[in-house]
Design a protein around this motif. Structure first.
Motif, mmCIF file in Angstrom:
data_model
loop_
_atom_site.group_PDB
_atom_site.id
_atom_site.type_symbol
_atom_site.label_atom_id
_atom_site.label_comp_id
_atom_site.label_asym_id
_atom_site.label_seq_id
_atom_site.Cartn_x
_atom_site.Cartn_y
_atom_site.Cartn_z
ATOM 1 N N UNK A 75 -13.686 -10.621 -21.656
ATOM 2 C CA UNK A 75 -14.510 -11.287 -20.928
ATOM 3 C C UNK A 75 -14.472 -12.795 -21.072
ATOM 4 N N UNK A 76 -13.411 -13.230 -21.792
ATOM 5 C CA UNK A 76 -13.343 -14.745 -21.956
ATOM 6 C C UNK A 76 -13.133 -15.646 -20.469
ATOM 7 N N UNK A 77 -14.130 -16.560 -20.464
ATOM 8 C CA UNK A 77 -13.958 -17.273 -19.494
ATOM 9 C C UNK A 77 -14.371 -16.846 -18.067
ATOM 10 N N UNK A 78 -15.038 -15.687 -18.172
ATOM 11 C CA UNK A 78 -15.446 -15.133 -16.883
ATOM 12 C C UNK A 78 -17.051 -15.331 -16.572
ATOM 13 N N UNK A 79 -17.435 -15.856 -15.578
ATOM 14 C CA UNK A 79 -19.125 -16.284 -15.510
ATOM 15 C C UNK A 79 -19.775 -15.024 -15.475
ATOM 16 N N UNK A 80 -21.045 -14.986 -16.220
ATOM 17 C CA UNK A 80 -22.255 -14.134 -15.907
ATOM 18 C C UNK A 80 -21.814 -12.737 -16.231
ATOM 19 N N UNK A 81 -20.720 -12.301 -17.012
ATOM 20 C CA UNK A 81 -20.227 -11.262 -17.000
ATOM 21 C C UNK A 81 -20.774 -10.343 -18.276
ATOM 22 N N UNK A 82 -19.858 -9.211 -18.543
ATOM 23 C CA UNK A 82 -20.369 -8.280 -19.682
ATOM 24 C C UNK A 82 -19.481 -8.795 -21.115
ATOM 25 N N UNK A 83 -20.068 -8.246 -22.116
ATOM 26 C CA UNK A 83 -19.322 -8.458 -23.329
ATOM 27 C C UNK A 83 -18.189 -7.405 -23.420
ATOM 28 N N UNK A 84 -17.328 -7.627 -24.227
ATOM 29 C CA UNK A 84 -16.158 -6.633 -24.233
ATOM 30 C C UNK A 84 -16.688 -5.269 -24.553
ATOM 31 N N UNK A 85 -17.646 -5.204 -25.644
ATOM 32 C CA UNK A 85 -18.232 -3.793 -25.743
ATOM 33 C C UNK A 85 -18.886 -3.096 -24.523
ATOM 34 N N UNK A 86 -19.693 -3.948 -23.865
ATOM 35 C CA UNK A 86 -20.374 -3.619 -22.474
ATOM 36 C C UNK A 86 -19.332 -3.097 -21.556
ATOM 37 N N UNK A 87 -18.193 -4.046 -21.527
ATOM 38 C CA UNK A 87 -17.209 -3.542 -20.514
ATOM 39 C C UNK A 87 -16.501 -2.170 -20.870
ATOM 40 N N UNK A 88 -16.497 -1.848 -22.187
ATOM 41 C CA UNK A 88 -15.910 -0.633 -22.642
ATOM 42 C C UNK A 88 -16.763 0.464 -21.992
ATOM 43 N N UNK A 89 -18.095 0.494 -22.285
ATOM 44 C CA UNK A 89 -19.091 1.322 -21.953
ATOM 45 C C UNK A 89 -19.162 1.630 -20.265
ATOM 46 N N UNK A 104 -25.307 -6.648 -7.839
ATOM 47 C CA UNK A 104 -24.897 -8.216 -8.355
ATOM 48 C C UNK A 104 -23.445 -7.864 -8.651
ATOM 49 N N UNK A 105 -22.613 -8.573 -7.902
ATOM 50 C CA UNK A 105 -21.103 -8.623 -7.834
ATOM 51 C C UNK A 105 -20.848 -9.772 -8.883
ATOM 52 N N UNK A 106 -21.105 -10.973 -8.557
ATOM 53 C CA UNK A 106 -20.764 -11.949 -9.236
ATOM 54 C C UNK A 106 -19.225 -12.447 -9.031
ATOM 55 N N UNK A 107 -18.472 -12.249 -10.119
ATOM 56 C CA UNK A 107 -17.059 -12.803 -10.030
ATOM 57 C C UNK A 107 -16.281 -11.404 -9.260
ATOM 58 N N UNK A 108 -17.050 -10.422 -9.556
ATOM 59 C CA UNK A 108 -16.180 -8.866 -9.108
ATOM 60 C C UNK A 108 -15.251 -8.524 -10.301
ATOM 61 N N UNK A 109 -15.453 -9.053 -11.661
ATOM 62 C CA UNK A 109 -14.548 -8.564 -12.562
ATOM 63 C C UNK A 109 -14.954 -7.087 -13.151
ATOM 64 N N UNK A 110 -16.332 -7.041 -13.159
ATOM 65 C CA UNK A 110 -16.654 -5.614 -13.531
ATOM 66 C C UNK A 110 -16.582 -4.592 -12.514
ATOM 67 N N UNK A 111 -16.455 -4.986 -11.086
ATOM 68 C CA UNK A 111 -16.454 -4.202 -9.908
ATOM 69 C C UNK A 111 -14.779 -3.459 -10.091
ATOM 70 N N UNK A 112 -13.897 -4.552 -10.367
ATOM 71 C CA UNK A 112 -12.575 -4.441 -10.458
ATOM 72 C C UNK A 112 -12.309 -3.437 -11.646
ATOM 73 N N UNK A 113 -13.043 -3.705 -12.773
ATOM 74 C CA UNK A 113 -12.707 -2.563 -14.023
ATOM 75 C C UNK A 113 -13.297 -1.305 -13.674
ATOM 76 N N UNK A 114 -14.443 -1.112 -12.813
ATOM 77 C CA UNK A 114 -14.858 -0.020 -12.789
ATOM 78 C C UNK A 114 -14.000 0.871 -11.685
ATOM 79 N N UNK A 115 -13.431 0.006 -10.849
ATOM 80 C CA UNK A 115 -12.381 0.763 -9.941
ATOM 81 C C UNK A 115 -11.184 1.083 -10.514
#
Ligand SMILES: C[S@@+](CC[C@H](N)C(=O)[O-])C[C@H]1O[C@@H](n2cnc3c(N)ncnc32)[C@H](O)[C@@H]1O
Length: 261
Positions: A75-89, A104-115
């Motif tokens: 999650x380094x440098x990503x706006x309003x996103x999840x922590x690394x542990x949250x991303x793992x979950x 709530x998409x924001x940068x879309x990094x979490x959407x990308x990871x989920x996909x």
């Protein structure tokens, strides 16, 4: 008291203060890196461990279970996103989810990871307010003003982390105010829903009501930002926990609901 004893007492006091100072500094830095506030208070919603979230997190003899392996980006440098542990979950739960919805998409990094982690043929639907529409957000008078401003400030994305990547084929981008989402055709559709849109009372309430209707039997809802710094989310979930079984996932700002029916 001899001079020698006096000076050795002073020196040992100075050393103790320095040790305490550096320990506190390190602890606060760690908590900041986790994007979580430092507090001694326990939260009202009972905690659960990762292994209660999904069997893939059951510990093996040597540590994390191999079935909890995920495609991951830190999650380094990503706006309003999840922590690394949250991303793992989120990533691990996505592996077992064919239909995923994100408020709530924001940068879309979490959407990308989920996909990336969801099975072939899965779809991630992610909803956000378009930058040209942020003035249409319909807050209530008693919505937390700090988070009203944050919701508007974050409504600046119409190009996303996944936009030029193959994961875009799995992602449906919806531009709408979440209160205007017509969920009637989405009843009982989703295996995993992440609620991470506007963090104000009227929105978290509206998003949550919709999410309960949209959830499939056996599905999971995750709310992000369960912490006193997001007071409307915090109090809404504390009240909701009196009616439905909710758990706070340890060392995260996630609250989880599992539809066991
Ligand atoms: C905290 S960010 C989401 C972070 C994202 N889930 C992630 O993990 O990277 C909140 C997002 O919700 C959007 N948002 C805020 N209020 C909204 C609303 N009423 N309807 C739709 N989207 C909203 C914001 O524009 C912002 O993009």
């Amino acid at each position: 008291m001899s001079d020698e004893l006096f000076y050795s007492l002073i020196i040992s006091n100075i050393i103790s203060v320095l040790v305490l100072y550096f320990c506190a500094k390190r602890l606060l830095k760690y908590r900041r890196r986790q994007k979580r506030a430092f507090t001694f208070k326990s939260y009202p919603i009972p905690q659960c461990k990762l292994e209660d979230v999904h069997p893939c997190f059951t510990q093996s003899q040597l540590g994390p279970n191999p079935s909890s392996a995920v495609y991951f980006i830190g999650g380094e440098g990503v706006e309003a996103s999840l922590t690394d542990r949250e991303t793992w979950v989120v990533a691990a739960l996505s592996k077992f989810s064919n239909r995923i919805f994100e408020f709530g998409t924001c940068s879309g990094k979490t959407s990308h990871i989920m996909a990336m982690n969801a099975p072939n043929g899965a779809q991630v639907s992610t909803l956000t307010i378009h930058p040209s529409q942020f003035e249409q957000l319909s807050f209530d008078a008693n919505d937390d003003s700090v988070h009203k401003t944050i919701a508007k400030k974050e409504a600046k994305f119409d190009f996303f982390y996944y936009s030029d990547l193959p994961t875009s084929e799995k992602i449906e981008q919806i531009f709408s105010d979440s209160k205007k989402l017509n969920e009637t055709k989405l009843k009982g559709v989703f295996d995993l829903i992440l609620i991470d849109g506007a963090h104000t009372k009227s929105y978290v309430e509206s998003d949550s009501k919709k999410a309960f209707g949209m959830l499939k039997k056996g599905g999971v809802i995750l709310w992000h930002d369960y912490k006193p710094e997001a007071p409307d989310v915090f109090s809404y979930l504390n009240n909701l926990a009196q009616e439905v079984p909710l758990h706070h996932i340890s060392d995260t700002d996630f609250v989880i609901y599992k539809n066991k029916q």
